[in-house]
Design an enzyme around this catalytic site. Structure first.
Site: not given
Ligand code: HMG
Ligand code: MG
Length: 282
Positions: A12, A204, A206, A237, A246
């Site tokens: 992931r 966690h 990096h 990210c 990471n």
């Molecule tokens: P949004 O645009 O505010 O929300 O996104 P929305 O509800 O308008 O959704 C946008 C579109 O996504 C829509 O599709 C939804 O249906 C779809 P459309 O109608 O336009 O065709 N959608 C989804 N599709 C599949 N699965 C879902 C889902 N939810 C909505 N669950 C949202 C808000 C939170 C969804 C968006 O901002 C998002 O997905 N963000 C994720 C970002 C991400 O993954 N970042 C990387 C991971 S975090 C990280 O790396 C940190 C970590 O490793 C720890 C660290 O190191 O700090 C964990």
């Molecule tokens: Mg991370």
């Protein structure tokens, strides 16, 4: 020998930032090799919006292709109820929600405030409880933020406590951009472990600036025994500029074993999956 747990996040966090989307069969082979190396905690994919992170757009196929097995905890990242419902319909042992100690990062990464994210997690927590699956919570930018700079340990603790209140059985405090120094990690761990049981906390790191193992050491001194890492140090990210790889799993496992902790991993097989992961992103 005391034990330490490694949560492998390579499939992931490792692959979500790759410019070339890794084909699904290769992801499944990576997961197969990781299982063979002895991991019991595997973050396999993210049920996030494919518009935001196209690299995780095959989440349903990846989770379906990762069969359950005795002792294995398959975890998936979920930002909202929709992600949780999709993952639970397939079958999973852990849902991982993720927010941030930095308001700006929360907005950039999940398009809402910290408070709104916690509200969004409420139905996820209810679903996890109803389905009897584990709930993990991440606090991104718990030490440093690419937009806001240094984060007060109290701010990170505040979010960690809110996640614990929500029902997260484990909270992973993340140095998302790998800028934290061990003194900062020590300060955060001191207040976190005074407020929450150490067995509920994970770290966690990096490794952007090569501080990750010093930070593991600082966490170990404070009693933390659960660490996230990614095979071959993959990752970063997409919404955290400067977030390089990471902490590498082999470096972490070697460090922990030298420090006297058993990780339960097979080092020859770990080397084999490391080689495979490197050529995936070469
Ligand atoms: P949004 O645009 O505010 O929300 O996104 P929305 O509800 O308008 O959704 C946008 C579109 O996504 C829509 O599709 C939804 O249906 C779809 P459309 O109608 O336009 O065709 N959608 C989804 N599709 C599949 N699965 C879902 C889902 N939810 C909505 N669950 C949202 C808000 C939170 C969804 C968006 O901002 C998002 O997905 N963000 C994720 C970002 C991400 O993954 N970042 C990387 C991971 S975090 C990280 O790396 C940190 C970590 O490793 C720890 C660290 O190191 O700090 C964990
Ligand atoms: Mg991370």
């Amino acid at each position: 020998m005391p034990t330490a747990t490694i949560v492998e996040v390579g499939p992931r966090d490792g692959l979500q930032n790759e410019k070339q989307i890794v084909p699904t069969p290769q992801k499944l082979e990576l997961i197969r090799l990781l299982r063979a190396a002895g991991f019991t905690r595997l973050e396999v994919t993210a049920f996030v919006s494919p518009k935001w992170v196209p690299q995780m757009g095959d989440h349903e196929t990846v989770l379906r292709g990762t069969a359950p097995s005795e002792g294995l905890i398959r975890s998936v990242l979920v930002p909202n109820e929709r992600g949780a419902l999709l993952a639970l319909a397939i079958g999973v042992e852990e849902l991982a929600v993720f927010t941030s100690a930095s308001e700006t990062f929360a907005k950039k990464n999940i398009n809402c405030s910290i408070a709104e994210s916690l509200q969004r997690f409420r139905p996820v927590a209810s679903l996890a409880a109803r389905h009897g699956v584990r709930l993990r919570g991440y606090v991104s930018c718990s030490v440093e933020c690419p937009y806001e700079g240094q984060i007060a340990p109290e701010a990170a603790l505040h979010v960690a406590l809110a996640l614990a209140d929500l029902g997260c059985g484990e909270i992973s405090l993340a140095d998302t951009i790998g800028r934290a120094r061990s003194e900062q990690v020590n300060a955060l761990m001191r207040i976190a472990t005074s407020a929450l049981p150490t067995e509920k906390l994970a770290c966690h790191f990096h490794d952007t600036h090569g501080h990750a193992l010093d930070n593991v050491d600082a966490a170990l001194v404070n009693g933390i025994r659960i660490f996230d890492s990614a095979v071959a140090g993959l990752g970063g990210c997409p919404y955290a500029p400067g977030a390089a790889g990471n902490l590498s799993t082999i470096s972490l496992a070697t460090f922990l074993e030298k420090a006297g902790y058993s990780t339960g991993l097979n080092s020859a097989r770990l080397k084999c999956v490391e080689d495979f992961a490197r050529q995936l992103v070469a």
